[in-house]
Write a protein that holds these residues in place. Structure first.
Motif, PDB file in Angstrom:
ATOM      1  N   LEU A 536      39.131  50.092  49.115  1.00 13.23           N
ATOM      2  CA  LEU A 536      39.557  50.600  50.124  1.00 13.23           C
ATOM      3  C   LEU A 536      38.437  51.023  51.140  1.00 13.23           C
ATOM      4  O   LEU A 536      38.501  50.853  52.156  1.00 13.23           O
ATOM      5  N   GLU A 540      37.564  49.776  54.949  1.00 12.75           N
ATOM      6  CA  GLU A 540      37.817  50.504  55.913  1.00 12.75           C
ATOM      7  C   GLU A 540      36.415  50.814  56.832  1.00 12.75           C
ATOM      8  O   GLU A 540      36.470  50.978  58.167  1.00 12.75           O
ATOM      9  N   TYR A 541      35.394  50.715  55.966  1.00 17.40           N
ATOM     10  CA  TYR A 541      33.993  50.867  56.773  1.00 17.40           C
ATOM     11  C   TYR A 541      33.286  49.507  56.881  1.00 17.40           C
ATOM     12  O   TYR A 541      32.093  49.732  57.272  1.00 17.40           O
TER      13      TYR A 541
END
Length: 795
Positions: A536, A540-541
């Motif tokens: 995740l 996400e980044y």
């Protein structure tokens, strides 16, 4: 002729027509007034006409010993003006004002200790006289040096009063008779009178306060004489101590002991005055390194360390100052280590005397650069003492520097957790707010954070939260370095970082400074937390493209690229993350980076560790084995000179060998060749005939060497030699050092020895091996030892 000429010198000291000026001031330390005036001297010719005129600025000191709270200031001022014709009667109000100032200054200074710098020797008892010294009577004072001891003391004291005025030093220096007489009396009579020795040494100390006069002091060998006097006085001190202890042990002579103790106190005061003057003179002379070397040859360090047992604070300030000056040289520092000077210095901490405290800390700072002396500091209990002194702002910087040096050694880091040092440091950090921190403070904190127990203390309360807030808001590299050290410890502290993973991952932007990104990535790479969803975070980044771009050689500083590799190794613990890495082409980028950084052991070890993590997952293992040449690189690195690289390579290759038969045979063959290189060389030599021609064929016409795997060549095992497998009719002697195939669950390769195993009566069992081998290792054993007795070898 000289005596007749001197009659024409007209000194108008008391002729107000020949004295100009007359300004008044107070003495800086004593109860006295200083009168400044200008003296005019005229030399008359034979006819009485003035020939030569000269003016000289002089001063007169009027000591007021009777000045106290009950003194009538007005009456005393009139008396001073009447008796001193250098003061005009019109200055009576000024004299009264100065007397009031002296009286009030004395009152306000009752509770304060007078401070004297190491270069300024405080006055002591025995300097008082009932007459005022006059430079014109120097010959009379010299004549007193040829009388009995009391007169010698009086003459030396009068000369000392002259020498204490710097204006008289040059004139005294030209009087070789006076200096020679003083040196002779000191050399001959110093044992007869402590007062005499102290006074004469004080005279030469006045000269030693100026560098241009050191040559004259050395000429009379005063330094060597002072060394002898100090050594003698220290021996006397030891004798006094022994006598007092003997009398104290005897209860029948209690009164005699009290009387002896009072006498001892009086003698001790005089002796310490002598030691202060003599040591101060030596300290001044030590400005010349050649003179200092002579002092060292006479064991000056041992003498000074022995003097540290005294209680007189002024003497201790001088001794510690001398040791501090000597400590900058290696030989002197070693002498201090041999004499355990640190233990005696620890006794002085803490103390109320500010000069002594400051000088002691500066000496300890000089000594703290030595590893052995740092150990002595810890053994002497200096860590809690110095930690308590951090609250004193005037000494905080010195204490912090010493503690920083101690914290460099990993052996002593844990000791700080049991003091109040870390809470004080954290308070200092938070008090800085957004202003820059002292480099000593944050450096000290970074060192302490490298210890697990210290890290737990740092994180207590809101410690980690405040550090993260400062580091992320101010982009403070050093604060982030401290946080990174905290994050490396397993346990409860690591779980505290889960709340900050997103904040740290967001700092990998292109616009951030590289050194700041390095610390943020390093902190993330330390978070080996099983419950953390790295997939995740990567999505996400968008970290995968960032990591891949930074793997290119030359794309960034080596430190940043190395942190990227470590970060990849951390996230590769997750199978889904490892699959993302494989699909993005990061494995190929790692191999390319391995080629570029093959001389850097740290890079090589971390990249191989990434492969080790990835081969645990089937998706990435298939990519590494089938689509890349990573196993070949690992085989090449299997015999690297770095032990850590060999260890990680062996573990990785064991896993690969378990899952791929082809690579398994290659790995076994390479290990066999490596472990049996000497034996194979012997085999090659045995294959050569006497004429140097090789035996290409055996008796049956088959070649000795062919293209098959060397592990399948049982005929290469000779019955003679120093190493290998030997067969006989009765027993089998197997020295199995040449073949070592560690199991998948083993962390290092070990050697095993099977000795005197009878066949078929004795059977090889795994209890003899003390470890569990894999099916692949059993196949190797049966391959090279196809004997009936080994049919019983099984798992």
């Amino acid at each position: 002729m000289a005596r007749r000429d001197s009659a024409y010198v007209k000194l108008n000291e008391f002729n107000f027509g020949k004295v100009k000026g007359g300004s008044l001031d107070v003495h800086p330390t004593e109860k006295a007034l200083i009168v400044q005036y200008e003296l005019e001297a005229t030399i008359l010719g034979e006819m009485g006409d003035p020939m030569v005129g000269e003016r000289k600025e002089c001063q007169k000191i009027i000591r007021l010993k009777s000045l106290n709270a009950n003194t009538d200031i007005a009456s005393l001022a009139r008396k001073v003006v009447e008796e001193c014709r250098l003061i005009h009667p019109s200055k009576l109000p000024e004299v009264e004002q100065l007397l009031f100032y002296l009286l009030n200054r004395k009152k306000s200074g009752n509770d304060k200790r007078e401070k004297h710098s190491p270069r300024d020797l405080a006055p002591f008892e025995g300097l008082e006289l009932d007459e005022e010294a006059n430079i014109n009577r120097i010959d009379h004072y010299v004549e007193l040096l040829y009388e009995d001891i009391p007169e010698k003391v009086r003459g030396a004291t009068l000369i000392l009063h002259l020498a204490r005025n710097p204006d008289n030093l040059e004139e005294l220096l030209q009087n070789e008779t006076a200096l020679g007489a003083l040196a002779r009396v000191l050399r001959e009579d110093w044992k007869q009178s402590v007062d005499l020795a102290t006074t004469i040494i004080y005279v030469f100390f006045c000269f030693s306060s100026f560098s241009q006069f050191h040559g004259q002091v050395t000429h009379y060998k005063i330094g060597a004489l002072c060394m002898n006097i100090i050594e003698h006085e220290l021996k006397r001190y030891d004798l006094w101590q022994d006598e007092l202890q003997k009398k104290a042990a005897n209860q029948n002579v209690k009164k005699e002991h009290e009387k002896a103790f009072k006498k001892y106190q009086g003698l001790l005061i005089k002796q310490e005055q002598l030691l202060r003057v003599a040591l101060h003179l030596l300290l001044n002379l030590a400005e010349d390194t050649r003179t200092e070397l002579k002092m060292r040859n006479k064991n000056i360090v041992h003498t000074l360390v022995k003097t540290l047992d005294r209680e007189d604070e002024e003497l201790l300030v001088l001794v510690v100052s001398f040791l501090k000056k000597l400590s900058i040289f290696l030989e002197n520092k070693n002498d201090m280590a041999e004499t355990y000077a640190v233990e005696k210095l620890a006794r002085l901490l803490p103390c109320k005397h500010e000069d002594l405290l400051n000088t002691t800390l500066r000496l300890l700072l000089n000594l703290s650069f030595d590893t052995g002396l740092r150990s002595q500091m810890v053994q002497a209990g200096l860590i809690p003492k110095l930690s308590s002194l951090l609250a004193d702002e005037s000494q905080r910087q010195l204490c912090m520097c010493i503690l920083y040096h101690i914290s460099v050694d990993d052996r002593f880091k844990s000791m700080f957790a049991y003091t109040d040092c870390i809470p004080q440091l954290m308070k200092m950090l938070f008090d800085c707010g957004e202003s820059p921190m002292d480099p000593e403070l944050i450096s000290f904190c970074i060192n302490l954070a490298a210890n697990k127990r210290n890290a737990q203390v740092i994180c207590e309360g809101n410690g980690l939260k405040m550090l993260m807030k400062r580091g992320l808001k101010l982009k403070d590299v050093l604060t982030m370095k401290m946080i990174r050290n905290v994050s490396q410890h397993d346990g409860p502290t690591k779980n505290l970082f889960i709340d900050y993973v997103g904040d740290l991952a967001a700092q990998t932007g292109v616009e951030e400074r590289e050194e700041y990104v390095i610390e943020c990535l390093g902190t993330l790479a330390n978070l080996t937390i099983p419950d953390l969803d790295w997939e995740l975070v990567l999505k996400e980044y968008n970290l995968v493209p960032f990591l891949k771009d930074r793997l290119k050689p030359g794309s960034a500083e080596d430190d940043l690229i190395l942190e990227v590799v470590i970060m990849i190794g951390t996230v590769s613990m997750d199978g889904s993350c490892a699959a993302m890495m494989a699909k993005s082409g990061i494995i190929s980028a790692l191999i390319e980076l391995l080629n570029a950084q093959q001389e850097d052991d740290e890079f090589v070890c971390q990249i191989v560790y990434v492969f080790y993590k990835m081969v645990f997952h089937q998706a990435t293992r298939d990519v590494i084995i089938k689509d890349t040449q990573a196993p070949a690189y690992l085989i090449d690195l299997m015999h690297d000179k770095n032990a850590e690289i060999r260890k990680v390579c062996d573990n990785t290759l064991d896993i690969i060998a378990e899952y791929d038969e082809e690579w398994g045979r290659k790995i076994q063959s390479e290990k066999f060749r490596w472990h049996n290189s000497q034996w194979l060389e012997m085999v090659d030599n045995r294959a050569m005939g006497d004429d140097g021609e090789p035996f290409m064929y055996g008796d049956d016409g088959e070649p000795f060497m062919h293209n098959g795997d060397i592990l399948e060549r049982r005929d290469l095992f000779y019955s003679a030699g120093t190493e290998g497998v030997f067969f006989s009719n009765e027993d089998i002697y197997i020295h199995f050092r040449m073949l070592c195939v560690p199991g998948n669950n083993q962390k290092s390769c070990q050697h095993y020895s099977f000795e005197n195993i009878a066949c078929p009566k004795k059977v090889v069992s795994w209890n003899n091996l003390n470890r569990k081998l894999s099916h692949l290792q059993i196949s190797v054993l049966n391959e090279i030892l196809p004997l009936p007795c080994f049919n019983h070898v099984y798992l």
